[in-house]
Design an enzyme around this catalytic site. Structure first.
Site, PDB file in Angstrom:
ATOM      1  N   SER A 157      80.989  78.896  39.247  1.00  0.00           N
ATOM      2  CA  SER A 157      81.955  77.270  40.064  1.00  0.00           C
ATOM      3  C   SER A 157      82.250  78.016  41.592  1.00  0.00           C
ATOM      4  O   SER A 157      81.345  78.052  42.348  1.00  0.00           O
ATOM      5  CB  SER A 157      83.232  77.158  39.687  1.00  0.00           C
ATOM      6  OG  SER A 157      83.595  75.518  39.595  1.00  0.00           O
ATOM      7  N   HIS A 170      78.814  72.753  33.158  1.00  0.00           N
ATOM      8  CA  HIS A 170      79.420  73.902  34.497  1.00  0.00           C
ATOM      9  C   HIS A 170      80.286  74.246  33.025  1.00  0.00           C
ATOM     10  O   HIS A 170      81.663  74.437  33.043  1.00  0.00           O
ATOM     11  CB  HIS A 170      79.981  72.866  35.210  1.00  0.00           C
ATOM     12  CG  HIS A 170      80.896  73.326  36.379  1.00  0.00           C
ATOM     13  ND1 HIS A 170      80.151  73.482  37.559  1.00  0.00           N
ATOM     14  CD2 HIS A 170      81.745  73.845  36.520  1.00  0.00           C
ATOM     15  CE1 HIS A 170      80.846  74.218  38.496  1.00  0.00           C
ATOM     16  NE2 HIS A 170      82.035  74.001  37.896  1.00  0.00           N
ATOM     17  N   ASP A 173      74.955  69.455  34.601  1.00  0.00           N
ATOM     18  CA  ASP A 173      76.013  69.754  35.087  1.00  0.00           C
ATOM     19  C   ASP A 173      76.197  68.985  36.128  1.00  0.00           C
ATOM     20  O   ASP A 173      74.822  68.778  37.299  1.00  0.00           O
ATOM     21  CB  ASP A 173      76.687  71.775  35.392  1.00  0.00           C
ATOM     22  CG  ASP A 173      77.069  71.630  36.474  1.00  0.00           C
ATOM     23  OD1 ASP A 173      78.055  70.711  36.253  1.00  0.00           O
ATOM     24  OD2 ASP A 173      77.619  72.265  37.138  1.00  0.00           O
TER      25      ASP A 173
END
Length: 477
Positions: free
Chosen positions: A182, A454, A398
Site C-alpha cells: 500500500s 488490498h 483491488d
C-alpha cells in the site's frame, strides 16, 4: 517469589545490548509465549525498541520472527506496513505472519490465536517494524519528534536497520530484502535507495541487499487513482458507454478535474452511481458503513477518494454491538487486534514500555505527517542500474490501487520483457498472471493475484506464499 521469577524467565528472556560501534543501544526480549496462544510459541519471536534521531528521541518498536525453515540461510526481510501509520502487527497477524486470530473461538477478554499455515516466515526471517513514529507501539520522547515526512521516516528506518544488524550480526550475511504494501510503495523505494547509497559510501555494517518487494503499492497518487475508472470498466462495474464518454470528456484526468468542465463532472457522477456501493478494497466483498460519523457523499475529489478507502477504516462499535449478529464484514476482523493489543497483560508480555502510548490503534490517522515524495517512480528508475531483484504484486480485485495503474507505470520503465504475460498456477488452478522484465542483472517480476484485494496476502494467503517461495528460489512463478 522464586517460582514466579522462574516462570518469568521461561516466558521471555530480556536482553539489553550496548555497542560502541554506531552508539547502538538496543533493548529486546525473546518471547516464549503470548496471551491467546496455548503453550509455547513454535517459532522464535523477538520484540524490542531501537532509538533513532537526535539523542534517540524516536523509539521504533519491532517484532522479529526467525525463519521456521533455516534462519542461517533464508533471506532477511524488513517489512513496512502502509498507511502511513498502520502497525506492523496488522501485517503480521492479517497478512504474512505466523499467527492469525481464531475468530470462531475468541469469546473472552483476550482473543485467541491460530497458526497461519501460509506464513512467509516459513521461507524468510522477517522484521515487522512499527514506522513512522506514532505507529503501533513506536513513540517519541519529545512532541517535536512526532512531526514526520516521507524522507525523514525513511532515513530513520535506515538508521534502525543499521543498528538492528549491528545488534544481530549473525544476519549480516543473509540476503536482505525490503518489503511493504500500500503506502509503503512510496517509502520502500526511497529506503532501498538510501541503503544502496550507503553501501556505495561504505557505511557499516555492510548490508547484503538483493532487492525489494511491493504489494498493491501506491506509487504516484495521481496516476494510481486515475486508473480506477479503467479498472471499473474492465471489471464490468461501469458500462462501455459511460467509460467511453468519461474518458473523452475528462481527457483521462479524473482526479484534478477542471470545475468548469460540466460534461466531465456529469460523467463522473454517473460513474459514482455505479460504484458507490462497491467495496474498493475487494470489489466482491460487502461494503460496510461506519457507525460514526456519517461519511462525506462520494466525490472524485482526491482527498475524499483517499479518505474513503476501506482498507484504512476500522469500525467504531459501541460496547452493546454484537458483531456475530450482524452481516459479516472483513473490517470486523480488525476489532480483535484492538482488543488484544490494548490488553495490559499482552503489552507486558510484548515488553511494551508502560506509559509510552495512550492507546494502540491498527492504523493511526492522526499522525503529523507530510507526504514529501509525490512519486516513487524516479526511485524505481534509479535502482534499475543496481541490478536488484524486484517483485511487484497486486490483488486483481483491488480498486484502492488497481493493478492496471501499477502495470502502466512498470511499463513506463522501458524494460525488456523476458517472459511475457502468462498464468501462474497453484494446485493446478490459475492463481494470477505474471510478466518478467529485465535489464542486464536487474529483474522485475509483476504478478497479479486472482481474487486478491488490498492487500493480496490477506485474501489469498496460500497463493501468496507459493508466489514468494518461488520468487526467492528464482523459480518461474
Amino acid at each position: 517469589m522464586a517460582a514466579a521469577a522462574a516462570a518469568a524467565l521461561l516466558s521471555c528472556s530480556c536482553v539489553v545490548v550496548y555497542l560502541l560501534l554506531g552508539n547502538v543501544f538496543a533493548s529486546y526480549s525473546i518471547i516464549k509465549n503470548l496471551p491467546g496462544f496455548p503453550g509455547d510459541l513454535p517459532f522464535k519471536l523477538e520484540t524490542g525498541y531501537i532509538g533513532v534521531g537526535e539523542l534517540d528521541e524516536v523509539q521504533l518498536f519491532y517484532y522479529f520472527i526467525e525463519s521456521q525453515r533455516s534462519p542461517e540461510d533464508d533471506p532477511l526481510v524488513l517489512w513496512l506496513t502502509g498507511g502511513p501509520g498502520c502497525s506492523a502487527f496488522s501485517g503480521l497477524v492479517y497478512e504474512i505472519g505466523p499467527l492469525s486470530f481464531d475468530y470462531q473461538n475468541s469469546k473472552g477478554n483476550i482473543p485467541k490465536f491460530l497458526l497461519n499455515p501460509y506464513s512467509w516466515t516459513k521461507v524468510a526471517n522477517i522484521i515487522f517494524l512499527d514506522q513512522p513514529v506514532g505507529t503501533g507501539f513506536s513513540y517519541a520522547t519529545t512532541w517535536q519528534a512526532y512531526n514526520m515526512k516521507d524522507t525523514l521516516s525513511t532515513k530513520q528506518t535506515y538508521t534502525f536497520l543499521r543498528k538492528w544488524l549491528i545488534a544481530h550480526p549473525k544476519f549480516l550475511s543473509n540476503e536482505l530484502y525490503v518489503a511493504g504494501d500500500s503506502y509503503s510503495g512510496v517509502t520502500v523505494p526511497v529506503l532501498v535507495q538510501e541503503i544502496s547509497d550507503g553501501m556505495d559510501m561504505g557505511h557499516e555494517p555492510r548490508m547484503n541487499l538483493k532487492g525489494y518487494m511491493l504489494g498493491n503499492p501506491l506509487t504516484d497518487e495521481d496516476k494510481d487513482l486515475n486508473s480506477r475508472i479503467r479498472f471499473a470498466y474492465l471489471k464490468a462495474l461501469i458500462e462501455y458507454e459511460i467509460y467511453k464518454s468519461t474518458k473523452r470528456n475528462c481527457k483521462g484526468e479524473y482526479i484534478n478535474v477542471d470545475p468548469s468542465n460540466s460534461l466531465c463532472l456529469a460523467d463522473l457522477q454517473n460513474v459514482t452511481r455505479c460504484i458507490e456501493r462497491i467495496n474498493t478494497a475487494q470489489i466482491l466483498e460487502p461494503k460496510c458503513t461506519r457507525h460514526s460519523p456519517k461519511p462525506t457523499p462520494p466525490s472524485w475529489n482526491r482527498s475524499i477518494i483517499v479518505e474513503q478507502d476501506q482498507y484504512h477504516n476500522d469500525f467504531l462499535l459501541s460496547p452493546t454491538d454484537e458483531v456475530s449478529s450482524r452481516p459479516w464484514c472483513r473490517n470486523y476482523n480488525y476489532i480483535y487486534s484492538y482488543t488484544w493489543a490494548n490488553d495490559k497483560t499482552v503489552q507486558k508480555a510484548l515488553g511494551i514500555r508502560e506509559g509510552t502510548i495512550k492507546q494502540w490503534v491498527r492504523c493511526n490517522s492522526s499522525l503529523s505527517y507530510t507526504k514529501d515524495v509525490p512519486t516513487s517512480l524516479v526511485y524505481h528508475q534509479n535502482l534499475i542500474k543496481k541490478g536488484y531483484q524486484v517483485l511487484i504484486y497486486s490483488g486483481d480485485h483491488d480498486m484502492v490501487i488497481p493493478y492496471v495503474g501499477t502495470k502502466k507505470w512498470i511499463k513506463s520503465l522501458n524494460l525488456t520483457i523476458q517472459y511475457g504475460w502468462q498464468p501462474w498456477l497453484v494446485d493446478g488452478q490459475v492463481a494470477g498472471y505474471s510478466v518478467v522484465y529485465s535489464q542486464k542483472d536487474y529483474h522485475l517480476t509483476f504478478a497479479t493475484v486472482k481474487g486478491g484485494g488490498h492487500t493480496a496476502p490477506e485474501y489469498k494467503p496460500k497463493e501468496c506464499l507459493a508466489m514468494i517461495f518461488r520468487w526467492f528460489a528464482e523459480y518461474p512463478l
